[in-house]
Design a protein around this motif. Structure first.
Motif, short mmCIF file in Angstrom:
data_model
loop_
_atom_site.label_atom_id
_atom_site.label_comp_id
_atom_site.label_asym_id
_atom_site.label_seq_id
_atom_site.Cartn_x
_atom_site.Cartn_y
_atom_site.Cartn_z
N THR A 8 0.82 -1.20 0.00
CA THR A 8 0.00 0.00 0.00
C THR A 8 0.86 1.26 0.00
O THR A 8 1.99 1.27 0.49
CB THR A 8 -0.92 0.03 1.23
OG1 THR A 8 -0.12 0.14 2.42
CG2 THR A 8 -1.76 -1.23 1.31
N ASP A 9 0.30 2.35 -0.56
CA ASP A 9 1.05 3.61 -0.65
C ASP A 9 1.43 4.15 0.72
O ASP A 9 2.54 4.64 0.93
CB ASP A 9 0.22 4.66 -1.41
CG ASP A 9 0.10 4.32 -2.89
OD1 ASP A 9 0.93 3.54 -3.38
OD2 ASP A 9 -0.84 4.83 -3.53
N ARG A 10 0.49 4.06 1.66
CA ARG A 10 0.77 4.58 3.00
C ARG A 10 1.88 3.78 3.67
O ARG A 10 2.81 4.35 4.25
CB ARG A 10 -0.49 4.54 3.86
CG ARG A 10 -0.27 5.09 5.26
CD ARG A 10 -1.56 5.08 6.05
NE ARG A 10 -1.34 5.56 7.41
CZ ARG A 10 -2.29 5.62 8.33
NH1 ARG A 10 -3.54 5.25 8.02
NH2 ARG A 10 -2.03 6.06 9.55
N ASP A 11 1.78 2.47 3.58
CA ASP A 11 2.81 1.63 4.18
C ASP A 11 4.13 1.74 3.43
O ASP A 11 5.19 1.52 4.01
CB ASP A 11 2.36 0.17 4.20
CG ASP A 11 1.25 -0.09 5.21
OD1 ASP A 11 1.13 0.73 6.15
OD2 ASP A 11 0.52 -1.07 5.05
N ARG A 12 4.07 2.09 2.15
CA ARG A 12 5.29 2.24 1.37
C ARG A 12 6.15 3.37 1.91
O ARG A 12 7.39 3.27 1.94
CB ARG A 12 4.95 2.50 -0.11
CG ARG A 12 6.19 2.71 -0.98
CD ARG A 12 5.84 2.84 -2.44
NE ARG A 12 7.01 3.21 -3.22
CZ ARG A 12 7.98 2.39 -3.60
NH1 ARG A 12 7.91 1.11 -3.26
NH2 ARG A 12 9.00 2.82 -4.30
N GLN A 13 5.53 4.44 2.36
CA GLN A 13 6.27 5.55 2.95
C GLN A 13 7.01 5.09 4.20
O GLN A 13 8.16 5.48 4.43
CB GLN A 13 5.33 6.71 3.27
CG GLN A 13 4.72 7.37 2.05
CD GLN A 13 5.76 7.90 1.09
OE1 GLN A 13 6.74 8.54 1.50
NE2 GLN A 13 5.58 7.65 -0.21
N GLN A 14 6.36 4.25 4.98
CA GLN A 14 7.01 3.70 6.17
C GLN A 14 8.16 2.78 5.77
O GLN A 14 9.20 2.77 6.42
CB GLN A 14 5.99 2.94 7.03
CG GLN A 14 4.90 3.81 7.62
CD GLN A 14 5.48 4.89 8.52
OE1 GLN A 14 6.39 4.65 9.32
NE2 GLN A 14 4.95 6.11 8.39
N TRP A 15 7.94 2.02 4.70
CA TRP A 15 9.00 1.13 4.20
C TRP A 15 10.21 1.92 3.75
O TRP A 15 11.35 1.56 4.04
CB TRP A 15 8.45 0.29 3.04
CG TRP A 15 9.49 -0.51 2.32
CD1 TRP A 15 10.26 -1.53 2.84
CD2 TRP A 15 9.90 -0.36 0.96
NE1 TRP A 15 11.11 -2.02 1.88
CE2 TRP A 15 10.92 -1.33 0.73
CE3 TRP A 15 9.50 0.47 -0.08
CZ2 TRP A 15 11.53 -1.47 -0.52
CZ3 TRP A 15 10.12 0.34 -1.32
CH2 TRP A 15 11.12 -0.63 -1.53
N LEU A 16 9.98 3.03 3.04
CA LEU A 16 11.08 3.87 2.59
C LEU A 16 11.85 4.44 3.77
O LEU A 16 13.09 4.51 3.74
CB LEU A 16 10.56 5.00 1.70
CG LEU A 16 10.03 4.58 0.33
CD1 LEU A 16 9.39 5.77 -0.38
CD2 LEU A 16 11.14 3.99 -0.53
#
Length: 243
Positions: free
Chosen positions: A84-92
């Motif tokens: 998900t886009d929101r979780d992707r920011q956390q992943w980055l």
């Protein structure tokens, strides 16, 4: 700072790191290979297994500080990606934190070091490492990029232009893909087959759309869906860059 010529350090001793080490040992590319990982068990298991390979290369567990004294560092460590886009920011954010932790643990590094990034987010890792080590030339810190796509292109061109299975293989030169890892573009106007431009061969031009599909990452996605990652393809490309 001490610099050890011929030393290759692989940070991340999982499946990809171990496969790259295996490829390098088979070709005796390095004098010494260090496996570095925060998991002591994984490192020791890989080292014990790889020590069985018949090679002139020494393999052992190493530290991040020792990695910073290498001729080449291959970075395979990463954090599990999120969809998900929101979780992707956390992943980055987690990925950048991991990278900065690794860079800090490696410091100081020799100016002649080379760092090859194979893990995602590749662009973020490369840019962050270039900023973290400003005394190292930017062209000595690079990612795997379109190397796999280029390999697929060369194989495809050779297959499409071969007329006899027993004949001498055609010489493919200046054939490469540019752009980003996830959207490679064929540099058609540079590719040559036995010195002749690819754009001068009508049969290749007619198959242009087929070639674009061959070099795309569709095959990689299929592999990742079924087994998690394209370990062998990425290891092969990384090993050739190391040579």
């Amino acid at each position: 700072m001490v610099h050890h010529p011929g030393r290759v350090s692989i940070i991340g001793a999982g499946t990809l790191g171990g496969t790259i080490a295996y490829s390098l040992m088979l070709t005796n590319t390095a004098k010494e290979i260090l496996l570095v990982d925060m998991s002591h068990n994984i490192v020791q298991g890989q080292v014990l297994d790889l020590a069985e390979v018949q090679s002139k290369t020494t393999i052992r567990a190493g530290t991040f500080k020792e990695a910073g004294q290498s001729t080449l560092v291959i970075l395979t460590a990463d954090t599990p990606p999120i969809d998900t886009d929101r979780d992707r920011q956390q992943w980055l954010k987690r990925s950048r934190h991991l990278l900065l932790s690794i860079a800090s643990s490696m410091s100081p590094v020799h100016a002649d070091i080379m760092i090859l990034v194979t893990s995602d987010p590749m662009d973020l890792y490369v840019q962050s490492l270039q900023s973290y080590f400003p005394h190292v030339s930017a062209n000595r810190i690079f990612g795997l990029g379109t190397a796999m796509a280029t390999d697929r292109l060369v194989v495809w061109l050779r297959e499409m232009t071969s007329t006899n299975a027993t004949a001498t293989p055609n010489v493919i030169t200046d054939a490469y893909c540019i752009g980003a890892q996830h959207s490679p573009v064929v540099a058609w106007h540079h590719a040559k087959i036995n010195g002749m431009p690819a754009t001068a061969l009508p049969n290749l031009i007619a198959l242009r759309t087929v070639c674009d599909k061959v070099v795309s990452n569709h095959r990689r996605y299929l592999i990742c869906e079924r087994k998690g990652k394209a370990w062998f393809g990425e290891a092969s490309a990384a090993s050739r860059l190391a040579i």
